[in-house]
Design an enzyme around this catalytic site. Structure first.
Site, mmCIF file in Angstrom:
data_model
loop_
_atom_site.group_PDB
_atom_site.id
_atom_site.type_symbol
_atom_site.label_atom_id
_atom_site.label_comp_id
_atom_site.label_asym_id
_atom_site.label_seq_id
_atom_site.Cartn_x
_atom_site.Cartn_y
_atom_site.Cartn_z
ATOM 1 N N GLU A 169 0.800 -1.237 0.000
ATOM 2 C CA GLU A 169 0.000 0.000 0.000
ATOM 3 C C GLU A 169 0.830 1.284 0.000
ATOM 4 O O GLU A 169 0.564 2.202 0.776
ATOM 5 C CB GLU A 169 -0.955 -0.022 1.203
ATOM 6 N N ASN A 211 2.111 -5.212 -3.159
ATOM 7 C CA ASN A 211 0.692 -5.480 -2.890
ATOM 8 C C ASN A 211 -0.051 -4.175 -2.619
ATOM 9 O O ASN A 211 0.447 -3.312 -1.882
ATOM 10 C CB ASN A 211 0.611 -6.387 -1.641
ATOM 11 N N HIS A 248 -10.440 -5.799 -2.633
ATOM 12 C CA HIS A 248 -11.541 -5.642 -1.674
ATOM 13 C C HIS A 248 -12.655 -4.899 -2.415
ATOM 14 O O HIS A 248 -12.608 -3.671 -2.548
ATOM 15 C CB HIS A 248 -11.097 -4.808 -0.467
ATOM 16 N N GLU A 277 -6.441 -10.484 -1.446
ATOM 17 C CA GLU A 277 -7.290 -10.260 -0.263
ATOM 18 C C GLU A 277 -8.759 -10.176 -0.673
ATOM 19 O O GLU A 277 -9.521 -9.342 -0.171
ATOM 20 C CB GLU A 277 -6.861 -8.968 0.463
ATOM 21 N N ASP A 279 -12.489 -10.047 -1.202
ATOM 22 C CA ASP A 279 -13.790 -10.116 -0.532
ATOM 23 C C ASP A 279 -14.700 -9.129 -1.248
ATOM 24 O O ASP A 279 -14.227 -8.139 -1.806
ATOM 25 C CB ASP A 279 -13.716 -9.861 0.991
HETATM 26 O O1 G2I Z 1 -7.816 -3.635 6.175
HETATM 27 C C1 G2I Z 1 -8.005 -4.780 5.409
HETATM 28 C C2 G2I Z 1 -6.706 -5.253 4.808
HETATM 29 C C3 G2I Z 1 -6.191 -4.241 3.793
HETATM 30 N N1 G2I Z 1 -4.963 -4.698 3.181
HETATM 31 C C4 G2I Z 1 -3.895 -5.048 4.100
HETATM 32 C C5 G2I Z 1 -4.368 -6.029 5.145
HETATM 33 O O2 G2I Z 1 -3.334 -6.284 6.081
HETATM 34 C C6 G2I Z 1 -5.599 -5.515 5.857
HETATM 35 O O3 G2I Z 1 -5.970 -6.509 6.808
HETATM 36 C C7 G2I Z 1 -6.539 -6.015 7.991
HETATM 37 C C8 G2I Z 1 -6.913 -7.172 8.886
HETATM 38 O O4 G2I Z 1 -7.885 -7.941 8.235
HETATM 39 C C9 G2I Z 1 -7.460 -6.626 10.199
HETATM 40 O O5 G2I Z 1 -7.656 -7.701 11.126
HETATM 41 O O6 G2I Z 1 -5.586 -5.193 8.611
HETATM 42 C C10 G2I Z 1 -6.114 -4.565 9.763
HETATM 43 C C11 G2I Z 1 -5.077 -3.598 10.296
HETATM 44 O O7 G2I Z 1 -3.841 -4.229 10.408
HETATM 45 C C12 G2I Z 1 -6.503 -5.612 10.806
HETATM 46 O O8 G2I Z 1 -7.188 -4.963 11.846
HETATM 47 C C13 G2I Z 1 -6.620 -5.030 13.094
HETATM 48 C C14 G2I Z 1 -7.347 -4.071 13.975
HETATM 49 O O9 G2I Z 1 -7.156 -2.749 13.459
HETATM 50 C C15 G2I Z 1 -6.832 -4.129 15.345
HETATM 51 O O10 G2I Z 1 -7.597 -3.308 16.186
HETATM 52 C C16 G2I Z 1 -6.850 -5.571 15.851
HETATM 53 O O11 G2I Z 1 -6.225 -5.664 17.105
HETATM 54 O O12 G2I Z 1 -6.720 -6.351 13.591
HETATM 55 C C17 G2I Z 1 -6.121 -6.463 14.846
HETATM 56 C C18 G2I Z 1 -6.156 -7.932 15.244
HETATM 57 O O13 G2I Z 1 -7.455 -8.457 15.171
#
Ligand code: G2I
Length: 459
Positions: A169, A211, A248, A277, A279
């Site tokens: 990103e 990515n 996404h 990713e 969805d």
């Molecule tokens: O935001 C969707 C995706 C966009 N591209 C990069 C990916 O790495 C990203 O994935 C998401 C995860 O699916 C989430 O699970 O990235 C977020 C931020 O890293 C993740 O969210 C975080 C929450 O912000 C936190 O509060 C939480 O503690 O997930 C953490 C673990 O559940």
């Protein structure tokens, strides 16, 4: 963005299911189900993708869910690749500077590789999810810290991660086509290529990807900007092997009709393309089908990863964007994707995998009888992997197996092997060592393809 926790650091160890279930899971997870003597549609996403020139069908995995048997049942059955959803991010792997923390990522990697699945590493360098110490850095100190992070993490997972999202990103949204402003970008415009160069040095066999999201529409400024960067890297010999389109989508209408053009345009630069990713809000079957068919239409589109298994696992669970319901049921989009993967043929046979490998519809050569050949994946090294094949039903069998070039078989055991002129098809007969034979395949750079049994006949 959902605010879910990955749970405490003391997740229960994965309890192995009964041996027979594990063994069957192994066969299906690796995308190498026992194939009958005549071709039949595979019945899982991973197996069906593997049958399409060794593609992968993966999912994001959260370490905290590996103790949820409803979750692992689907994971182990359906997918042949995984991406740790959060566990390889910078804040997870280097929470304090130079103190690395790999337990959660290691747990996912061990689970996946134990079942023959491949791992997409996500992500080595990113403006987001930086630990506090890194957020506060700038200039050459940050550049050095970033490169050290890339080197340390890629070295830790050397030989275990097939593909890395090296940089995530890094481009701005909107019409500017500019780099995203971040502390990393402010260390100098060459930070991305520096990260790729460090990753290549640390793990020369891993495929290195850039990515991003909102890079699906071919005419979007952001897509064009990423394209020009990849083109520039290829021209100047910066090590880059693949581009990930996160994809996404916020509904069927946000899937762009020129998506296939985007995939093929990146591929034409000489990089592989991954959908990393996926969805789609409310999981419309038609959009999922289109994405799948677009990937299948581009030879260098090597696989699709969905960003979670069940709707309840999604980072935007309120939008029900995934292939399985929160209770683990297959949604219409699941069936559509599987159908597309199976050359447009609707899934045949049981909708859940049988507990014993499918039997071979008998081929009846002179003398009669029939046989079944089934693959068990073996040890995987950085440059090669082992495969074992067991034949049942006959002692006078002939098995044919296709190998995807440039992969090449280097060692064989417990059978008499002959090869087609192009070396891509092996014919194996018993050599008195019983009904299990094996071989080692050199990947020669293609770490995704796996051998395919095309026939088992008796004589
Ligand atoms: O935001 C969707 C995706 C966009 N591209 C990069 C990916 O790495 C990203 O994935 C998401 C995860 O699916 C989430 O699970 O990235 C977020 C931020 O890293 C993740 O969210 C975080 C929450 O912000 C936190 O509060 C939480 O503690 O997930 C953490 C673990 O559940």
């Amino acid at each position: 963005m959902s605010d879910r926790s990955t749970g405490a650091a003391t997740w229960p160890r994965l309890k192995r299911p009964a041996l027979v279930v594990a063994a069957v899971g192994l066969l299906f997870a690796a995308g190498v189900v026992a194939l009958p003597g005549t071709a039949g549609a595979a019945t899982t996403l991973g197996a069906s993708a593997a049958a399409r020139d060794g593609r992968f069908f993966g999912t994001a995995v959260a370490a905290g869910k590996l103790s949820d048997s409803a979750y692992t049942t689907i994971l182990d059955r359906e997918f042949n690749a995984v991406t740790p959803e959060n566990e390889m991010k910078i804040d997870a792997t280097e929470p304090q500077q130079n103190q690395f923390s790999y337990a959660n990522a290691d747990r996912i990697v061990a689970h996946a590789r134990g079942l023959g699945m491949q791992v997409r590493g996500h992500t080595l360098a990113w403006h987001s999810q930086q630990p506090g110490w890194m957020q506060n850095m700038s200039g050459s100190a940050l550049r050095q810290a970033m490169l050290n992070h890339v080197t340390q993490v890629a070295t830790h997972f050397r030989g275990q991660v097939a593909w890395w999202d090296v940089v995530n990103e890094a481009f701005a949204d909107g019409s500017s086509g500019a780099r995203r402003d971040s502390n990393l970008q402010r260390t100098g415009n060459d930070w991305i290529e520096a990260a790729f160069t460090a990753a290549r040095a640390a793990d020369p066999n891993a495929k290195l990807c850039y990515n991003d999201y909102n890079t699906d529409n071919w005419t979007a400024a952001k897509t064009q900007a990423v394209y020009r960067m990849v083109q520039d890297f290829k021209n100047r010999g910066v090590p880059i092997d693949c581009v990930g389109l996160q994809s996404h989508f916020t509904g069927g209408s946000s899937y762009p009709s020129n998506y296939r053009t985007t995939l093929s345009s990146f591929a034409a630069l000489g990089v592989d393309v991954h959908i990393t990713e996926l969805d789609i809000t409310n999981a419309p079957a038609t959009a999922y089908t289109s994405v799948t068919n677009d990937c299948l239409a581009v030879a260098r589109c090597r696989g699709i990863t969905v960003w979670g298994i069940r709707d309840s696992d999604s980072w935007r669970s309120g939008e029900s964007p995934l292939l399985f319901t929160s209770s683990g049921g297959k949604k219409a989009a699941y069936t559509s994707v599987l159908t597309a993967l199976n050359n447009g043929a609707p899934p045949t046979g049981p909708t859940t995998p049988p507990t014993t490998p499918p039997t071979v519809p008998p081929t009846t050569p002179p003398g009669g009888g029939s046989c079944t050949a089934s693959i068990t994946p073996g040890t995987v090294w950085a440059d090669r992997y082992n495969t074992t094949v067991t034949v049942t039903g006959s002692t006078t069998w002939t098995v044919t197996i296709d190998i995807t070039a440039p992969q090449k078989v280097s060692t064989t055991w417990n059978g008499t092997f002959t090869w087609s002129n192009n070396g891509n098809t092996m014919t194996i007969k018993p050599n008195g060592s019983g009904n299990t034979f094996g071989f080692t395949t050199m990947t020669n750079g293609n770490t995704t393809a796996r051998p395919r049994i095309t026939a088992c006949t008796t004589s």
